[in-house]
Design an enzyme around this catalytic site. Sequence first.
Site, PDB file in Angstrom:
ATOM      1  N   MET A  56       0.839  -1.194   0.000  1.00  0.00           N
ATOM      2  CA  MET A  56       0.000   0.000   0.000  1.00  0.00           C
ATOM      3  C   MET A  56       0.872   1.242   0.000  1.00  0.00           C
ATOM      4  O   MET A  56       2.026   1.235   0.433  1.00  0.00           O
ATOM      5  CB  MET A  56      -0.948  -0.019   1.196  1.00  0.00           C
ATOM      6  CG  MET A  56      -1.833  -1.258   1.227  1.00  0.00           C
ATOM      7  SD  MET A  56      -3.256  -1.095   2.297  1.00  0.00           S
ATOM      8  CE  MET A  56      -4.239   0.074   1.363  1.00  0.00           C
ATOM      9  N   GLU A  57       0.290   2.322  -0.477  1.00  0.00           N
ATOM     10  CA  GLU A  57       1.018   3.543  -0.801  1.00  0.00           C
ATOM     11  C   GLU A  57       1.866   4.108   0.339  1.00  0.00           C
ATOM     12  O   GLU A  57       2.923   4.684   0.104  1.00  0.00           O
ATOM     13  CB  GLU A  57       0.013   4.596  -1.281  1.00  0.00           C
ATOM     14  CG  GLU A  57       0.617   5.821  -1.887  1.00  0.00           C
ATOM     15  CD  GLU A  57      -0.448   6.723  -2.488  1.00  0.00           C
ATOM     16  OE1 GLU A  57      -0.195   7.933  -2.585  1.00  0.00           O
ATOM     17  OE2 GLU A  57      -1.533   6.229  -2.856  1.00  0.00           O
ATOM     18  N   SER A  58       1.402   3.949   1.549  1.00  0.00           N
ATOM     19  CA  SER A  58       2.113   4.555   2.679  1.00  0.00           C
ATOM     20  C   SER A  58       3.424   3.856   3.010  1.00  0.00           C
ATOM     21  O   SER A  58       4.205   4.347   3.819  1.00  0.00           O
ATOM     22  CB  SER A  58       1.212   4.545   3.925  1.00  0.00           C
ATOM     23  OG  SER A  58       0.783   3.228   4.212  1.00  0.00           O
ATOM     24  N   GLY A  59       3.684   2.697   2.404  1.00  0.00           N
ATOM     25  CA  GLY A  59       4.939   1.991   2.656  1.00  0.00           C
ATOM     26  C   GLY A  59       4.764   0.624   3.273  1.00  0.00           C
ATOM     27  O   GLY A  59       5.736  -0.042   3.614  1.00  0.00           O
ATOM     28  N   GLY A 138      -0.762   8.149  -5.809  1.00  0.00           N
ATOM     29  CA  GLY A 138       0.223   7.300  -6.468  1.00  0.00           C
ATOM     30  C   GLY A 138      -0.257   6.725  -7.786  1.00  0.00           C
ATOM     31  O   GLY A 138       0.445   5.914  -8.403  1.00  0.00           O
TER      32      GLY A 138
END
Length: 287
Positions: A56-59, A138
Amino acid sequence: MVAQQYATDYTLPEMLVACAAREIQNGDVVFAGVGTPTLGALVAKLTNAPEAIIAMESGSIGCQPYRVILGIGDNACVENAICTTSLWRLFSDQQRGFFDVGMVGGAQVDKFGNLNSTAIFGSGDYYRPKSRLPGSGGANDIGASAKRTIITMPLDKRRFVEKVDYITTPGHLDGGDARKRAGLPGDGPAAIITDKCIFRFDPVTKEAYLDSVHPGVSVEEVKAMVAWDLKVAENVKTTEPPTVEQVRLTRILDAHKIYTGSGLKNLTFENYVKMLEESYELLHQLF
């Protein structure tokens, strides 16, 4: 091999989730956006692709959440994750070709799979649009770099347009070898999964065509909901219905129908806390 038992009481949004899950292959590394893409990826993880890794985008890499995910910054994004890193590192890895699948959606899509989640112009332009949307996040990076992208969105003539007002996420651009000429490393969209049908892309022209219709949906109904002259496969298939297990898992993962119903409209802070508490117990049984 045990025969699949198909559900008979599923909804069209649940059908969309099941179809998205089937696009994920075992072992895929999947960059999933919040909402239906995450639901599809998690259902795949729990059924046909147990070795898939969801990022997921947050890492977050490899999460198996105990709570419903409403945003990329939620604590649930890192529950049971293999690791957590930074947003820039995750996107850097994607640009280096480490992600097999990107799962994205948008407000508009055109016949070459370009997505718009930036602005609806109407009679205006970028600076004075009819509607200003959330923007890329993203999505541009996913569409540019993932080895293949899966688009998930409801079928609606306002969404399926001849040409998007703004290209937030590149699909096949204007068709043919346009992506290669533009220097984009990923292969672009492989399918558009909707609540009524599935579109795929011609290997030469890169234009979307109707590949299958969901049970009870006609080709004419689909064509009426698309703003361009839709190409239709010579032998249009009927989409495989969701299995009993896929529907069961979808209803556990989205028990309050945030993404498969109208649950988001009734979400207050008190309901949100209650939902998190209830989903923790339900999802704990799965993971």
